[in-house]
Scaffold this motif. Structure first.
Motif, mmCIF file in Angstrom:
data_model
loop_
_atom_site.group_PDB
_atom_site.id
_atom_site.type_symbol
_atom_site.label_atom_id
_atom_site.label_comp_id
_atom_site.label_asym_id
_atom_site.label_seq_id
_atom_site.Cartn_x
_atom_site.Cartn_y
_atom_site.Cartn_z
ATOM 1 N N GLY A 22 0.789 -1.235 0.000
ATOM 2 C CA GLY A 22 0.000 0.000 0.000
ATOM 3 C C GLY A 22 0.811 1.269 0.000
ATOM 4 N N PRO A 61 5.211 2.830 0.878
ATOM 5 C CA PRO A 61 6.546 2.425 1.309
ATOM 6 C C PRO A 61 6.517 2.123 2.805
ATOM 7 C CG PRO A 61 6.629 4.487 0.053
ATOM 8 C CD PRO A 61 5.180 4.191 0.319
ATOM 9 N N ASP A 74 7.568 -7.237 0.930
ATOM 10 C CA ASP A 74 7.097 -5.861 0.726
ATOM 11 C C ASP A 74 6.720 -5.773 -0.744
ATOM 12 O OD1 ASP A 74 6.802 -3.166 0.259
ATOM 13 O OD2 ASP A 74 8.758 -2.574 1.046
ATOM 14 N N THR A 75 5.410 -5.766 -1.014
ATOM 15 C CA THR A 75 4.934 -5.937 -2.391
ATOM 16 C C THR A 75 4.500 -4.608 -2.999
ATOM 17 O OG1 THR A 75 2.689 -6.336 -1.597
ATOM 18 C CG2 THR A 75 4.097 -8.261 -1.850
ATOM 19 N N GLN A 78 -0.194 -1.863 -8.020
ATOM 20 C CA GLN A 78 -1.237 -0.836 -8.101
ATOM 21 C C GLN A 78 -2.564 -1.423 -8.596
ATOM 22 O OE1 GLN A 78 1.026 1.396 -11.189
ATOM 23 N NE2 GLN A 78 0.993 3.057 -9.698
ATOM 24 N N THR A 79 -3.623 -0.653 -8.412
ATOM 25 C CA THR A 79 -4.927 -1.035 -8.972
ATOM 26 C C THR A 79 -4.764 -1.372 -10.455
ATOM 27 O OG1 THR A 79 -5.958 0.518 -7.435
ATOM 28 C CG2 THR A 79 -7.317 -0.262 -9.257
ATOM 29 N N ASP A 118 4.869 6.682 -9.797
ATOM 30 C CA ASP A 118 5.677 6.659 -8.579
ATOM 31 C C ASP A 118 7.111 7.069 -8.897
ATOM 32 O OD1 ASP A 118 3.697 5.846 -6.904
ATOM 33 O OD2 ASP A 118 4.328 3.760 -6.756
ATOM 34 N N ARG A 167 4.302 8.756 -4.647
ATOM 35 C CA ARG A 167 3.660 9.310 -5.847
ATOM 36 C C ARG A 167 4.349 10.596 -6.286
ATOM 37 N NH1 ARG A 167 0.123 5.899 -8.212
ATOM 38 N NH2 ARG A 167 -0.405 7.772 -9.364
ATOM 39 N N ARG A 184 -5.381 5.529 -1.990
ATOM 40 C CA ARG A 184 -5.112 6.626 -2.912
ATOM 41 C C ARG A 184 -6.231 7.639 -2.873
ATOM 42 N NH1 ARG A 184 -3.320 3.569 -8.308
ATOM 43 N NH2 ARG A 184 -3.935 5.513 -9.287
HETATM 44 C C1 WTA Z 1 1.757 2.799 -3.390
HETATM 45 C C2 WTA Z 1 -2.399 -0.806 -3.885
HETATM 46 C C3 WTA Z 1 5.688 1.530 -1.831
HETATM 47 C C4 WTA Z 1 2.370 3.349 -4.666
HETATM 48 C C5 WTA Z 1 -1.900 -2.224 -4.149
HETATM 49 C C6 WTA Z 1 1.391 2.915 -5.737
HETATM 50 C C7 WTA Z 1 3.524 1.234 -2.542
HETATM 51 C C8 WTA Z 1 0.070 3.025 -5.015
HETATM 52 C C9 WTA Z 1 3.603 -0.149 -2.243
HETATM 53 C C10 WTA Z 1 -0.981 2.114 -5.565
HETATM 54 C C11 WTA Z 1 4.821 -0.648 -1.679
HETATM 55 C C12 WTA Z 1 1.643 0.303 -3.066
HETATM 56 N N1 WTA Z 1 5.837 0.226 -1.507
HETATM 57 N N2 WTA Z 1 4.572 2.059 -2.333
HETATM 58 N N3 WTA Z 1 4.984 -1.923 -1.333
HETATM 59 N N4 WTA Z 1 2.414 -0.687 -2.573
HETATM 60 N N5 WTA Z 1 2.291 1.474 -3.034
HETATM 61 O O1 WTA Z 1 -3.765 1.447 -6.547
HETATM 62 O O2 WTA Z 1 2.446 4.747 -4.584
HETATM 63 O O3 WTA Z 1 -4.387 1.456 -4.099
HETATM 64 O O4 WTA Z 1 1.421 3.723 -6.881
HETATM 65 O O5 WTA Z 1 -2.828 -0.242 -5.059
HETATM 66 O O6 WTA Z 1 0.362 2.683 -3.648
HETATM 67 O O7 WTA Z 1 -2.132 2.151 -4.768
HETATM 68 P P1 WTA Z 1 -3.373 1.233 -5.128
#
Ligand code: WTA
Length: 649
Positions: free
Chosen positions: A390, A392, A414-415, A418-419, A503, A518, A529
């Motif tokens: 979600g 960093p 640590d995954t 994005q959507t 990002d 972002r 987001r």
């Molecule tokens: C951020 C969520 C760093 C990032 C699955 C991305 C992360 C946005 C990480 C997508 C992570 C998600 N490390 N940043 N492990 N995981 N992000 O669409 O900025 O709700 O672009 O998807 O969350 O958010 P979304």
């Protein structure tokens, strides 16, 4: 490269998986990872074809990929049923009596749903949908609490080829209206309410308010969860339980094209209304199936728990489709992490023997704040693997998670994804990747990730730039629903044929990706987001507001907090009451997560001579309390002094 992509984090601690973990893992050495990664890059058809063949196809595909940038088709010509893959495939075999979902409601009620039972539930509800006139291709809005029926509703839609659009239960009536208008949905599946922090969230009541503004809804199917009184409109509103007894629990699946739309999920962008991210069937399922299998190293005896809500992509990919396609057992919990206290999650882990736990950094920070005694009071020895998603994860939170929750023995994946990406893109593989707190480490199979500068040159090690993906991948979004031009412009216009994630990141010498955050006007509040433009447009829809600018500021728990600068119309003057009213107004028009933490009344906003609001200055002001950056393009210098004054009044 621009300043906001600079990263000064230096992290030297390295954690290697224990031999015991590696030995049993699906991918047990870096050499094995590299070999498969190489194959996935050089022969994607071979790699993805092999993975997809582990699923059930009614008709095989003729071609793995057809790529006319930026439009992809995966498993061209193939036909399948996604729900059959997630449910029937297991219900017919050895997993029939295996728990698919171990559910715990917030009040403490429990239910175990086996794969055989899940099949009956999904089939029955598919019949309910058909009986209520829903057909393949129809859009269905789902607005549910975190209960198994949310997953059942999604799978039943998939089973009959209807396209679901899940709206997070914390969103407001207005957010429902926006999504109904954009998706053209004519059916809503909801519940009377859901439990959250001991209170009932009145879901059906919110749907009723939405219905006052959007009148094209033909059917509302209501699941009875809390028993709170609701108004049922005759002819339009029907009860889930009453409809269910009218139909059979068997349903013959039909087969759909691999590119048949599976769902639309709305997410915030830097401008305007949320974007309807469209995902399709065969590629999405293959992507989530494969990533779940390798990233969580799933085994038959595992009990997996992802704490996300089905209203977000994590809930779609790693509660519903990925785990169920793998025949996993998972825990599903309805309520808040601190109900009745911050021990709730650890209690659930202990009682259910959870072995894989996937949560968000914002939750971890809240637990740290609540105190170590909460996890210390429970036996967490069943855990073998932890995950984060979600935003960093800051190294301190990583270390706490590793030690206090993982007992120092569990790898943390640590995954990053994005959507839009649909499935995990950058991640450790737990049996082989050396972990460093704060980095999502290496690209997953088939993911050609890179960091580019403004000119399209690949950045050197540790140089900050834009995170991009250079090759198509199966679970990628196919388009923004109804708006191909926006899809092209948002993701594919920075560099020819290359996906820009939005990002900022850097890559270290070992090839680890460090995500900074972002680089557009999108905030990340508690891992969710939120477009600053959305909050601004909500504020200016209030009669007192002339103009507003919204920026994020660092927040200890939420990652980012929302700060709004508001210029009032002449006829209104600042007051505490108005401040509260504006916060509530945003809560009502978007949802509680969007409520500004601070509202400052500013006589004027800092603008360039051409009238563009200089958010950069506001960002600096809210995070440092001062402005030292370049102000040569600022039109009226006196605005700054007034702004600073506004923050103390
Ligand atoms: C951020 C969520 C760093 C990032 C699955 C991305 C992360 C946005 C990480 C997508 C992570 C998600 N490390 N940043 N492990 N995981 N992000 O669409 O900025 O709700 O672009 O998807 O969350 O958010 P979304």
């Amino acid at each position: 490269m621009s300043k906001n992509i600079e990263s000064h984090q230096i992290e030297d601690r390295v954690f290697l998986p224990a031999d015991e973990f590696s030995r049993k893992a699906r991918i047990s050495s870096l050499a094995q990872y590299k070999k498969l990664y190489k194959e996935s890059m050089e022969k994607p058809g071979v790699f993805w074809g092999r993975e997809a063949k582990e699923l059930l196809w009614h008709k095989p595909w003729s071609k793995v990929l057809e790529w006319k940038a930026p439009f992809a088709k995966w498993f061209v010509g193939g036909k399948l049923n996604v729900a059959e893959n997630c449910v029937d495939r297991h219900a017919c075999g050895e997993r029939a009596n295996k728990a698919a979902i171990i559910f715990e409601g917030e009040p403490g009620d429990k239910r175990v749903i086996t794969y055989a039972q899940l099949r009956r539930d999904v089939c029955r509800f598919a019949n309910v949908l058909v009986n209520n006139g829903i057909k393949s291709g129809d859009r269905v809005l789902i607005y549910m609490p975190m209960i198994p029926e949310a997953a059942i509703a999604m799978l039943a839609c998939a089973r009959i080829g209807a396209v679901h659009s899940v709206v997070f239960g914390g969103f407001s009536a207005d957010s429902i209206v926006d999504r109904l208008e954009d998706s053209g949905a004519t059916t809503i599946i909801t519940a009377d309410g859901g439990w959250r922090r001991g209170k009932i969230i009145p879901l059906k009541e919110n749907v009723d308010s939405a219905m006052e503004k959007f009148t094209h809804i033909r059917k509302v199917i209501v699941y009875q969860r809390c028993g709170n009184p609701v108004i049922m409109a005759p002819g339009r509103d029907v009860w889930w339980h009453e409809e269910s007894v009218k139909v059979s629990s068997t349903h013959k699946a039909k087969y759909f094209d691999s590119e048949h739309p599976l769902f639309i999920l709305y997410t915030s962008g830097s401008t305007g209304k949320p974007k309807g991210i469209l995902h399709t069937s065969g590629g999405y399922l293959t992507g989530t199936y494969t990533s779940f299998k390798y990233v969580f190293d799933i085994r038959e005896e595992d009990v997996y728990w992802c704490t996300a809500d089905v209203g977000w992509i994590t809930g779609h990919s790693y509660i519903v489709y990925g785990p169920l396609a793998n025949g996993a057992t998972q825990v599903m919990y309805e309520g808040a992490p601190n109900q009745p206290d911050f021990g709730r999650f650890w209690k659930i882990i202990e009682e259910n023997g959870v072995s894989i736990f996937y949560t968000a950094p914002t939750a971890i920070r809240a637990f740290i704040k609540a105190g170590d005694h909460f996890p210390a009071n429970y036996d967490l020895s069943s855990l073998r693997l932890l995950g984060s998603v979600g935003e960093p994860i800051n190294p301190e939170a990583w270390m706490w998670y590793h030690q206090k929750i993982g007992g120092g023995r569990c790898p943390i994946v640590d995954t990053w994804w994005q959507t839009e990406t649909g499935s995990i893109m950058i991640t450790p593989l737990p049996g082989c990747t050396p972990l460093k707190p704060g980095t999502a480490t290496l690209p997953f199979f088939g993911v050609d990730a890179a960091i580019l500068d403004e000119t399209g040159r690949e950045c050197k090690a540790n140089e900050g730039g834009k995170l991009v993906i250079r090759k198509p991948w199966p679970a990628m979004t196919r388009t923004i629903y109804g708006d191909k031009a926006r899809y092209k412009k948002t993701y594919w216009s920075d560099y020819e044929g290359i996906y820009t994630a939005g990002d900022g990141a850097r890559c270290d010498k070992a090839g680890n990706f460090w995500i900074v955050g972002r680089i557009d006007d999108v905030l990340n509040v508690s891992g969710h987001r939120l477009g600053t433009a959305e909050v601004e447009s909500s504020l200016v829809s209030h009669p007192a507001v002339a103009e507003s600018a919204v920026v994020g500021r660092p927040d200890e728990i939420k990652g980012q907090g929302v700060v709004a600068f508001v210029t009032l119309k002449e006829s209104h003057s600042p007051s505490e009451a108005l401040r509260k009213e504006l916060r509530d107004h945003v809560g009502k028009s978007i949802g509680a997560i969007a409520k500004p933490d601070a509202v400052y009344f500013a006589p004027a906003l800092p603008k360039t001579r051409s009238g563009k609001i200089m958010r950069r200055l506001l960002k600096e002001l809210v995070s440092t309390g001062d402005i030292s950056g370049n102000i040569t393009t600022l039109d009226d210098i006196t605005v700054l002094a007034n702004l600073k004054a506004s923050m103390t009044s």
